[in-house]
Enzyme design. Sequence first.
Site, PDB file in Angstrom:
ATOM      1  CE  LYS A 190      -1.773   2.648   3.054  1.00  0.00           C
ATOM      2  NZ  LYS A 190      -1.654   3.958   2.395  1.00  0.00           N
ATOM      3  N   GLY A 242       7.367   4.543   8.132  1.00  0.00           N
ATOM      4  CA  GLY A 242       6.488   5.676   8.399  1.00  0.00           C
ATOM      5  C   GLY A 242       6.735   6.219   9.789  1.00  0.00           C
ATOM      6  CB  THR A 244       7.868   6.647  16.012  1.00  0.00           C
ATOM      7  OG1 THR A 244       9.161   6.720  15.395  1.00  0.00           O
ATOM      8  CG2 THR A 244       7.985   5.858  17.304  1.00  0.00           C
ATOM      9  CD  GLU A 264      13.319   3.705   7.647  1.00  0.00           C
ATOM     10  OE1 GLU A 264      13.352   4.558   8.567  1.00  0.00           O
ATOM     11  OE2 GLU A 264      13.185   3.983   6.453  1.00  0.00           O
ATOM     12  CB  CYS A 298      13.132   8.443   8.044  1.00  0.00           C
ATOM     13  SG  CYS A 298      13.984   7.473   6.821  1.00  0.00           S
ATOM     14  CD  GLU A 393      10.547  11.907  11.898  1.00  0.00           C
ATOM     15  OE1 GLU A 393       9.500  11.324  12.231  1.00  0.00           O
ATOM     16  OE2 GLU A 393      11.395  11.403  11.151  1.00  0.00           O
TER      17      GLU A 393
HETATM   18  P1  NAI Z   1       2.123   7.757   8.632  1.00  0.00           P
HETATM   19  O1  NAI Z   1       3.009   6.928   9.427  1.00  0.00           O
HETATM   20  O2  NAI Z   1       0.707   7.947   9.103  1.00  0.00           O
HETATM   21  O3  NAI Z   1       2.002   7.204   7.132  1.00  0.00           O
HETATM   22  C1  NAI Z   1       2.844   6.278   6.548  1.00  0.00           C
HETATM   23  C2  NAI Z   1       2.029   5.204   5.859  1.00  0.00           C
HETATM   24  O4  NAI Z   1       1.308   4.449   6.813  1.00  0.00           O
HETATM   25  C3  NAI Z   1       0.989   5.699   4.871  1.00  0.00           C
HETATM   26  O5  NAI Z   1       0.936   4.821   3.782  1.00  0.00           O
HETATM   27  C4  NAI Z   1      -0.302   5.612   5.664  1.00  0.00           C
HETATM   28  O6  NAI Z   1      -1.446   5.487   4.867  1.00  0.00           O
HETATM   29  C5  NAI Z   1      -0.079   4.377   6.470  1.00  0.00           C
HETATM   30  N1  NAI Z   1      -0.834   4.262   7.715  1.00  0.00           N
HETATM   31  C6  NAI Z   1      -1.341   5.243   8.491  1.00  0.00           C
HETATM   32  N2  NAI Z   1      -1.954   4.717   9.562  1.00  0.00           N
HETATM   33  C7  NAI Z   1      -1.831   3.375   9.479  1.00  0.00           C
HETATM   34  C8  NAI Z   1      -2.232   2.284  10.300  1.00  0.00           C
HETATM   35  N3  NAI Z   1      -2.890   2.487  11.431  1.00  0.00           N
HETATM   36  N4  NAI Z   1      -1.907   1.042   9.913  1.00  0.00           N
HETATM   37  C9  NAI Z   1      -1.224   0.827   8.788  1.00  0.00           C
HETATM   38  N5  NAI Z   1      -0.818   1.816   7.968  1.00  0.00           N
HETATM   39  C10 NAI Z   1      -1.107   3.075   8.305  1.00  0.00           C
HETATM   40  O7  NAI Z   1       2.769   9.146   8.437  1.00  0.00           O
HETATM   41  P2  NAI Z   1       2.046  10.553   8.168  1.00  0.00           P
HETATM   42  O8  NAI Z   1       0.846  10.733   9.047  1.00  0.00           O
HETATM   43  O9  NAI Z   1       1.825  10.683   6.733  1.00  0.00           O
HETATM   44  O10 NAI Z   1       3.165  11.550   8.675  1.00  0.00           O
HETATM   45  C11 NAI Z   1       3.216  11.938  10.037  1.00  0.00           C
HETATM   46  C12 NAI Z   1       4.610  12.121  10.502  1.00  0.00           C
HETATM   47  O11 NAI Z   1       5.241  10.848  10.472  1.00  0.00           O
HETATM   48  C13 NAI Z   1       5.492  12.997   9.653  1.00  0.00           C
HETATM   49  O12 NAI Z   1       5.367  14.344   9.970  1.00  0.00           O
HETATM   50  C14 NAI Z   1       6.835  12.458  10.001  1.00  0.00           C
HETATM   51  O13 NAI Z   1       7.273  13.018  11.214  1.00  0.00           O
HETATM   52  C15 NAI Z   1       6.601  10.984  10.190  1.00  0.00           C
HETATM   53  N6  NAI Z   1       6.930  10.180   8.992  1.00  0.00           N
HETATM   54  C16 NAI Z   1       8.086   9.510   8.988  1.00  0.00           C
HETATM   55  C17 NAI Z   1       8.450   8.799   7.882  1.00  0.00           C
HETATM   56  C18 NAI Z   1       9.730   8.040   7.838  1.00  0.00           C
HETATM   57  O14 NAI Z   1      10.163   7.656   6.765  1.00  0.00           O
HETATM   58  N7  NAI Z   1      10.339   7.789   8.942  1.00  0.00           N
HETATM   59  C19 NAI Z   1       7.633   8.758   6.682  1.00  0.00           C
HETATM   60  C20 NAI Z   1       6.384   9.453   6.803  1.00  0.00           C
HETATM   61  C21 NAI Z   1       6.084  10.144   7.915  1.00  0.00           C
END
Ligand code: NAI
Length: 781
Positions: A190, A242, A244, A264, A298, A393
């Site tokens: 996804k 995504g 933490t 990660e 990240c 972050e």
């Molecule tokens: P997120 O962690 O919500 O999104 C990443 C992915 O997870 C997306 O595909 C989303 O649809 C999916 N997702 C969301 N909730 C889920 C759940 N309960 N179960 C399974 N999948 C789920 O990140 P978001 O809200 O877009 O960004 C929020 C903050 O997260 C950012 O400001 C940043 O600080 C951090 N982030 C860190 C990343 C990294 O590579 N370490 C990447 C993206 C965001």
Amino acid sequence: MTVKEIFESMEYGPAPESAADAYAWLVDQGDRFGQFINGAFTAPGEGFEAKNPATGEVLALLSQASAEDVDAAVAAARKAQPKWERLGGPGRARYLYALARLVQKNARLFAVLETLDNGKPIRESRDIDIPLVHRHFYHHAGLAQLLEVERPDRRAQGVCGQVIPWNFPLLMLAWKVAPALAAGNTVVLKPAEWTSLTALLFADICRQAGLPKGVVNIVTGDGEVGERVVAHEGVDKVAFTGSTEVGRRIRQQTAGQGKALTLELGGKSAYIVFEDADIDSAIEGLVDAIWLNGGQVCCAGSRLLLQEGIADDFQARLRERMGKLRIGNPLDKCIDIGAMADPAQVERVRRLVEGSVAGECFSAAVEIPETGAFYPPTLIIGLAPSDALMQQEIFGPVLVATTFRTPAEAIALANNTRYGLAASVWSESLNLALDVAPKLAAGVVWVNGTNMFDAAAPFGGVRESGFGREGGWAGLDAYLKPAGAQKALRPIAGFTGGTNGVVEGMDRTPKLYIGDKQARPDGGYSRVVYGKSGKALGQVPVANRKDIRNAVEAARGAATWGRTNGHGRAQILYYMAENLSARADDFAGVLNAMNGGRKGADEVEASVDRLFTWAAWADKFAGEAAAVPIRGMALALREPVGVIGAFCPDEAPLLGLVSVLGAAMAMGNRAVLVASEPFPLAAMELVQVLETSDVPAGVANLLVGPVAELAPHLAGHADVEAVWSFASADLSEVIERESAANLKRTWVNNGRALDWFGAGGCRAFLEAATEVKTVWVPYGE
Ligand code: NAI
């Protein structure tokens, strides 16, 4: 601007990349997308818009996958998996190679589509993201080719559920899909809802490559769809990149489901500049560290730590450099910073920055487009280590800075975070840099460099940055499991006694072993252990949560063990083997009396042998050098995990305990072991072996007690880095759930028996007892 004016001012003129081919591809697809399931797109359904964050323009309509869609995708992946695995590594390698070629052939289309959808500068998608994508597929074609020779005892996990973020949409897809496919798995992936288009173009590429139907399935939608994918009972392995917060939730949600998991997650990576650094290079590096992809990385070097003597000069030069950054139309080849992935992310960053009153905030005086998701390069200085912006972050183009005086202070500041993804060290003294690198709590360390990535170099974090590695053999291993069926393990109960609990000839007061002392259990309770005939064999203490805390504290205090060299650790393990061997008959007697068997002598002999095995490995599992196609070398070093808590097996009470303890110790960890609950007496005897073998205080701590009661405390303890469970009472669910608190590593048996006489000495122990730290060093031309 006229040519004459350009020559006079030496300003760049605009150089926009054409987006015509990308738009044409979208039109070809009807500007609407369904799900990619079983090799074909489904009819588009209800959904959401894919937008260009630089302009707000709607690029296409995407569908929100329903529960039925996810079911169908998992079913397709399940059906395709056995045949895909049977194809063999070399067979799969051909497909991975074809995918690499096709991505390369369509590189420009992918780059432009990525930039349109995500807002990152075309220079980055063209020169960084997409080249790394095909490099990843090429490298994994090679790993697939060599797999059966290099990993003869492993097989695929099965169906992988993969959820990826929006910052490197296609690159994260490649990091997930390539190793999964190389290892013989099939995939349901996804992409993030803000950036799904290149994943859908990749689906098209899979068709062109003739990839068998169902091997790659792509479902689009928001977090709800992600949750369905990871929670699906047909998924064997979950890989997530995504935030933490979501990572923690996934850990809790999948607890006890028997799924393999890699996470990660976020970071707050330190960028350390020492006084003797090449300042100009360090400033250019910093531009990459924090303004690559607008800081939505990240492992962004988002915490600048400057040695005091150079701080003012460095900051002045940095501000000047910030003023020269060009921010604007991402399709313009002269742009340094494009749009953020979505207006919501701009808002998130704005709220964080404006919500903080600490420090002094400097925003670069650069021209910014009036519309679109743009945010200026920002520097905040004068923050205290505990200030929110130093800890949280931000995930945007915002750099926070502070100063330090000594290398020790730099290390303390760098490690003052719940994260542990990456760090950069800048110094012209490689002695200094290479002294600091091992002391940093980070999965990746760049020496005089930053944000370097390659398919051969493992990438991933420690602490709350998650666990598991992507890239190289370490990354591939996360998609494999031991070959051969494991037997189900039914709970093993101890014997009960017919007598009144009087232990003949026993006058010793039972104790726990904590630090280098035999300690009374905190609760003051003990219990009688009975043999098969009902005879009382001895007493054992009953540990409680306070004893767990004391043992963890003792283990934390023994950190120097991790810095003892492998040769030194081996000596202690050989000594333990020798002392165990000297008392072989006693131990055999205890084992036979406890479980009513006759194989005690065999188990003791195997335990001595196991200690020899771990002693042998102690100086032979140090890691490897990754051959990366960038100047320098990436050293994928094996570091101890830290404090490992473990519930030992019941079916081999001595051999199991020795296998776990020996592996942990050999790799430089400290252990808090809870002995077999039904058969604990061998562990009590082992205390004497530890006491006479020069094991440093706190390296090995032995507890005995009710495992179901102790499990949440050990798994939830913030100072424990990993918890393993081999107890026959299945503790998998509680351990995985409680471990989510600080995202510790877990290894649980899911109610399956390990063959302690055979596989109890396998490489999986060495892998679980170590963490890969990838150190990038300048080397060669
Ligand atoms: P997120 O962690 O919500 O999104 C990443 C992915 O997870 C997306 O595909 C989303 O649809 C999916 N997702 C969301 N909730 C889920 C759940 N309960 N179960 C399974 N999948 C789920 O990140 P978001 O809200 O877009 O960004 C929020 C903050 O997260 C950012 O400001 C940043 O600080 C951090 N982030 C860190 C990343 C990294 O590579 N370490 C990447 C993206 C965001």
